[in-house]
Write a protein that holds these residues in place. Structure first.
Motif, PDB file in Angstrom:
ATOM      1  N   ASN A  17       0.687   4.003  -2.964  1.00  0.00           N
ATOM      2  CA  ASN A  17      -0.001   5.255  -2.661  1.00  0.00           C
ATOM      3  C   ASN A  17       0.890   6.355  -2.095  1.00  0.00           C
ATOM      4  O   ASN A  17       0.364   7.373  -1.633  1.00  0.00           O
ATOM      5  N   HIS A  44       0.830  -1.206   0.000  1.00  0.00           N
ATOM      6  CA  HIS A  44       0.000   0.000   0.000  1.00  0.00           C
ATOM      7  C   HIS A  44       0.866   1.258   0.000  1.00  0.00           C
ATOM      8  O   HIS A  44       0.572   2.231  -0.713  1.00  0.00           O
ATOM      9  N   SER A  81       2.521   9.541  -1.626  1.00  0.00           N
ATOM     10  CA  SER A  81       2.094  10.789  -2.259  1.00  0.00           C
ATOM     11  C   SER A  81       3.198  11.422  -3.090  1.00  0.00           C
ATOM     12  O   SER A  81       2.947  11.989  -4.149  1.00  0.00           O
TER      13      SER A  81
END
Length: 256
Positions: free
Chosen positions: A145, A141, A147
């Motif tokens: 993800n 994850h 950023s």
């Protein structure tokens, strides 16, 4: 013998350092001094949000050995937490990760390892390998993800090709397959929605791992067959033959 030629054992040096740095609060003062002198620019170690820059754990620190000695000395939980915060705020990532391991701050460590973008941190005897399915999911994850995805950059010697292997879905998936087995890895990757991001290299590696698993079974069955044959049992032979055929079929698939 010259004085400089004598190097006491590590345990003796640690004991001496521990006795010298009493009370424990004095160790924090020394640590603050060590991470403040002969250090790389903070902008080289951290981005604007305070996360590690890629490969910044490889930067040269003038007192890195002293810092590592200090953080490994016995201390209470509060002191260790303060040491962790000091290492993080200054961007001394080797010490920070060492303390995270000691304090069981694994989620925090995995987050920063992804930013450091170096697969060697997750390999070898001292590597940060996820211990549970939930930790594998967390790692996948974080990769998916994060950023701020760091762009590829040159290694510290300026050559991009000589840089560490990056932490990406493909490389972590390969590590996952080696740790959990190809079938469980594939199932988990599908669950995380990452199966489509994998290359043919991953598929071929999984096929090879399956062959290795089959040959491991063959070896066990071979031992059982040898022992059983002495008692007049031949049933294991048919099972061994079936496993061998399966391994041969997988080998043919890979060669194609």
């Amino acid at each position: 013998m010259k004085i400089g030629d004598f190097s006491p054992p590590l345990s003796l040096r640690s004991s001496f350092l521990e006795s010298l740095l009493q009370p424990e609060s004095l160790r924090l003062d020394w640590l603050l001094l060590a991470v403040s002198h002969d250090v790389p620019p903070s902008t080289s170690a951290m981005d604007d949000e305070g996360y590690p820059r890629p490969h910044s754990h490889l930067l040269s620190w003038g007192y890195s050995q002293l810092i590592l000695h200090l953080i490994k000395l016995p201390a209470d939980f509060t002191t260790k937490e303060k040491m962790t915060d000091i290492c993080r705020s200054c961007g001394f990532w080797p010490g920070y990760l060492t303390l995270c391991l000691e304090l069981e701050r694994r989620r925090e460590a995995f987050t920063n390892i992804v930013y450091l973008n170096d697969m060697s941190l997750m390999e070898g005897d001292n590597g940060w390998i996820p211990e549970t399915v939930e930790e594998w999911k967390l790692l996948l994850h974080l990769i998916q993800n994060k950023s701020t995805r760091p762009a590829p950059q040159a290694s510290l010697n300026g050559n991009l090709n000589d840089g560490p292997s990056p932490i990406n879905v493909e490389n972590v998936a390969l590590l996952l397959a080696k740790a959990m087995g190809p079938d469980r890895a594939w199932s988990l990757l599908q669950e995380c929605g990452l199966a489509l991001e994998l290359s043919e290299k991953f598929t071929r590696t999984c096929d090879i791992l399956r062959i290795c698993e089959q040959y491991s079974i063959m070896y066990v069955c071979h031992i059982v067959f040898i022992r059983s044959s002495a008692d007049g049992h031949s049933g294991c032979f048919h099972f061994l033959d079936g496993v061998n055929n399966a391994a041969v079929n997988l080998s043919v698939r890979i060669s194609l």
